[in-house]
Design an enzyme around this catalytic site. Structure first.
Site, PDB file in Angstrom:
ATOM      1  N   GLU A 178       0.832  -1.202   0.000  1.00 51.55           N
ATOM      2  CA  GLU A 178       0.000   0.000   0.000  1.00 51.55           C
ATOM      3  C   GLU A 178       0.870   1.257   0.000  1.00 51.55           C
ATOM      4  O   GLU A 178       0.563   2.244  -0.676  1.00 51.55           O
ATOM      5  CB  GLU A 178      -0.911   0.020   1.225  1.00 51.55           C
ATOM      6  CG  GLU A 178      -1.950  -1.078   1.236  1.00 51.55           C
ATOM      7  CD  GLU A 178      -2.778  -1.050   2.501  1.00 51.55           C
ATOM      8  OE1 GLU A 178      -3.968  -0.694   2.392  1.00 51.55           O
ATOM      9  OE2 GLU A 178      -2.242  -1.369   3.579  1.00 51.55           O
ATOM     10  N   TYR A 215     -15.631  26.449  -1.638  1.00 48.98           N
ATOM     11  CA  TYR A 215     -15.542  24.987  -1.733  1.00 48.98           C
ATOM     12  C   TYR A 215     -14.414  24.518  -2.646  1.00 48.98           C
ATOM     13  O   TYR A 215     -13.882  23.433  -2.443  1.00 48.98           O
ATOM     14  CB  TYR A 215     -16.877  24.341  -2.106  1.00 48.98           C
ATOM     15  CG  TYR A 215     -17.580  24.913  -3.316  1.00 48.98           C
ATOM     16  CD1 TYR A 215     -17.183  24.577  -4.602  1.00 48.98           C
ATOM     17  CD2 TYR A 215     -18.657  25.764  -3.159  1.00 48.98           C
ATOM     18  CE1 TYR A 215     -17.839  25.089  -5.704  1.00 48.98           C
ATOM     19  CE2 TYR A 215     -19.327  26.276  -4.254  1.00 48.98           C
ATOM     20  CZ  TYR A 215     -18.911  25.937  -5.529  1.00 48.98           C
ATOM     21  OH  TYR A 215     -19.564  26.443  -6.611  1.00 48.98           O
ATOM     22  N   GLU A 271      -8.349   6.388   9.665  1.00 50.25           N
ATOM     23  CA  GLU A 271      -8.841   7.203  10.774  1.00 50.25           C
ATOM     24  C   GLU A 271      -7.985   8.461  10.929  1.00 50.25           C
ATOM     25  O   GLU A 271      -8.496   9.557  11.166  1.00 50.25           O
ATOM     26  CB  GLU A 271      -8.848   6.399  12.075  1.00 50.25           C
ATOM     27  CG  GLU A 271      -9.876   5.294  12.136  1.00 50.25           C
ATOM     28  CD  GLU A 271      -9.427   3.952  11.554  1.00 50.25           C
ATOM     29  OE1 GLU A 271      -8.486   3.929  10.700  1.00 50.25           O
ATOM     30  OE2 GLU A 271     -10.009   2.927  11.928  1.00 50.25           O
ATOM     31  N   LYS A 279     -11.935   3.732   1.216  1.00 53.34           N
ATOM     32  CA  LYS A 279     -10.743   3.041   0.730  1.00 53.34           C
ATOM     33  C   LYS A 279     -11.221   1.860  -0.124  1.00 53.34           C
ATOM     34  O   LYS A 279     -11.201   0.713   0.304  1.00 53.34           O
ATOM     35  CB  LYS A 279      -9.894   2.579   1.918  1.00 53.34           C
ATOM     36  CG  LYS A 279      -8.521   2.060   1.560  1.00 53.34           C
ATOM     37  CD  LYS A 279      -7.714   1.758   2.821  1.00 53.34           C
ATOM     38  CE  LYS A 279      -6.359   1.209   2.477  1.00 53.34           C
ATOM     39  NZ  LYS A 279      -5.581   0.892   3.687  1.00 53.34           N
TER      40      LYS A 279
END
Length: 123
Positions: A25, A57, A77, A102
């Protein structure tokens, strides 16, 4: 102070980054999809048609991408906390909800998505 119901929401912000517990990863990276919704009183911006009284934005989206792209971490997290901090850096934002998806997580069973959602407000 009453909690505002006004929101600005970015959905599906796509970022290639290198977060995760496994070496593959970190080395190859993967796509993360970010949803951000900020609670903000939009009445002053709307009544005066004033960009300075709201959150831009486009700038928020760019800041979110920069936060996700920077130094790799193990957990989504942690990525969600980074994004929340970016949103709360805008003084007008009262609360933020962040979901980090993910979709390429290294899971051995068929799945559509893995996501973490956090809600943070002013202390």
């Amino acid at each position: 102070m009453a909690r505002t119901r006004d929101r600005i929401t970015l959905t599906g912000v796509r970022v290639r980054a290198h977060h995760g517990v496994f070496d593959v990863e970190r080395e190859q990276g993967q796509e993360f999809v970010i949803d951000v919704s900020v609670a903000i009183d939009l009445s002053a911006a709307a009544s005066g048609d004033d960009l300075g009284r709201t959150v831009h934005y486009g700038e928020l989206a760019e800041a979110v991408v920069a936060a996700v792209e920077r130094d790799p971490v193990d957990l989504i997290e942690t990525v969600a906390e980074r994004v929340a901090a970016v949103a709360l850096a805008h003084p007008a934002v009262e609360e933020v909800e962040v979901t980090v998806h993910k979709p390429e997580a290294p899971i051995e069973v068929p799945f559509a998505d893995v996501a973490v959602t956090i809600v943070r407000g002013r202390a």
